[in-house]
Design an enzyme around this catalytic site. Structure first.
Site, mmCIF file in Angstrom:
data_model
loop_
_atom_site.group_PDB
_atom_site.id
_atom_site.type_symbol
_atom_site.label_atom_id
_atom_site.label_comp_id
_atom_site.label_asym_id
_atom_site.label_seq_id
_atom_site.Cartn_x
_atom_site.Cartn_y
_atom_site.Cartn_z
ATOM 1 N N ASP A 26 -45.140 -31.246 -7.496
ATOM 2 C CA ASP A 26 -43.626 -31.215 -7.327
ATOM 3 C C ASP A 26 -43.028 -30.135 -8.240
ATOM 4 O OD1 ASP A 26 -43.675 -32.185 -9.980
ATOM 5 O OD2 ASP A 26 -42.400 -33.857 -9.665
ATOM 6 N N LYS A 49 -46.186 -34.170 0.402
ATOM 7 C CA LYS A 49 -46.302 -34.550 -1.262
ATOM 8 C C LYS A 49 -45.836 -36.092 -1.389
ATOM 9 C CE LYS A 49 -42.467 -33.592 -3.590
ATOM 10 N NZ LYS A 49 -41.520 -32.988 -3.947
#
Ligand code: SF4
Length: 280
Positions: free
Chosen positions: A139, A121
């Site tokens: 997220d 991420k």
């Protein structure tokens, strides 16, 4: 409404109210961006922005950080979550960048994930923001908002699945912008605990809002002295409810006599039905 229609409608609405969909982290170069994104894991951008000025003043370049120790970095980031690990990761990442990348932050996600403290991420955010690489990092905000609006199916139960579905749904050129729009919308409007649905620009295309609007209206005239709950299917009161899981996987209060979920709180008249939420 199809997922594609929801995507077009919601992104258009969010663009109108979020004219600058970009990261709120403050940085001046790719290295500082990488540091800020690493620090922002499990932490708010506002908190990161409080500590990075003094961190960057003390260690302005990747070389400065590589020559430091985690013990020197720790005091400067100790108000951030996981300062111990993050200080080790920053020094480790700086060393790897100096040793293998001539001190330059690489643009590829595959190279970025080799750096200590940089997961997929984080790498995607850095690649997208710094180098315009088309990525769509998921997220907690993106996960929640994409699910609530109905941009993904019920099968998208993990961030990876949400990412895959969003990437199939949206054009590549939209990925980076969508990432920031959904984050900022989740941070300020579609918040985890109390989404501001009544003032939300995307309400007209939101599945969660549709479901909220379909909940039964409150009933008046209920008598709490007869029982805490009222079953509107059998028209009787009771105190000890059962619980059933509905088709969406939500645990709902049900009538112990007939199993109906058409139940109201005697005190407020509100339906006990819950809409599936997507907080993680
Ligand atoms: S209507 Fe509510 S749930 Fe839907 S996107 Fe807006 S704030 Fe979130």
């Amino acid at each position: 409404m199809s997922r594609r229609r929801r995507a077009e409608c919601s992104l258009r609405a969010l663009r109108d109210v979020i004219p600058a969909p970009e990261t709120e982290l403050r940085y001046e170069d790719h290295w500082q961006l990488l540091v800020a994104v690493v620090l922002s894991a499990q932490c708010t951008d506002a908190r990161v922005n409080q500590v990075t000025p003094s961190l960057f003043e003390r260690f302005p370049t990747v070389q400065d950080m590589a020559e430091s120790t985690s013990e020197e970095v720790f005091p400067l980031i100790q108000s951030i979550s996981y300062p111990n690990n993050k200080s080790k990761h920053l020094v480790g990442a700086a060393n790897l960048l100096v040793d293998e990348f001539e001190g330059v932050v690489p643009a590829s996600v595959d190279d970025l994930v080799r750096l200590p403290g940089v997961g997929r991420k984080t790498a995607q955010v850095v690649a997208s923001v710094a180098f315009n690489v088309p990525t769509l990092a998921v997220d907690t905000h993106v996960f929640r908002v994409a699910n609530r609006i109905g941009l993904v199916t019920e099968r998208a139960t993990t961030p990876d699945k949400v990412e895959r579905q969003l990437k199939r749904l949206l054009d590549r050129e939209e990925w980076g912008e969508a990432h920031h729009l959904l984050i900022l919308h989740g941070r300020y409007t579609c918040t985890a605990r109390s989404p501001k649905c009544t003032s939300c620009a995307a309400a007209a295309c939101c599945q969660y809002k549709e479901r909220l609007d379909r909940l039964p209206d409150p009933r008046s005239g209920l008598d709490i002295r007869k029982g805490l709950y009222f079953c509107a299917t059998r028209n009787h009161y009771f105190d000890e409810p059962d619980c059933v899981t509905d088709r969406a996987g939500v645990d709902q209060i049900s009538c112990p006599r007939c199993g109906s979920m058409n139940v109201f709180l005697s005190k407020t008249g509100q339906s006990t039905k819950q809409v599936k939420d997507y907080r993680v």
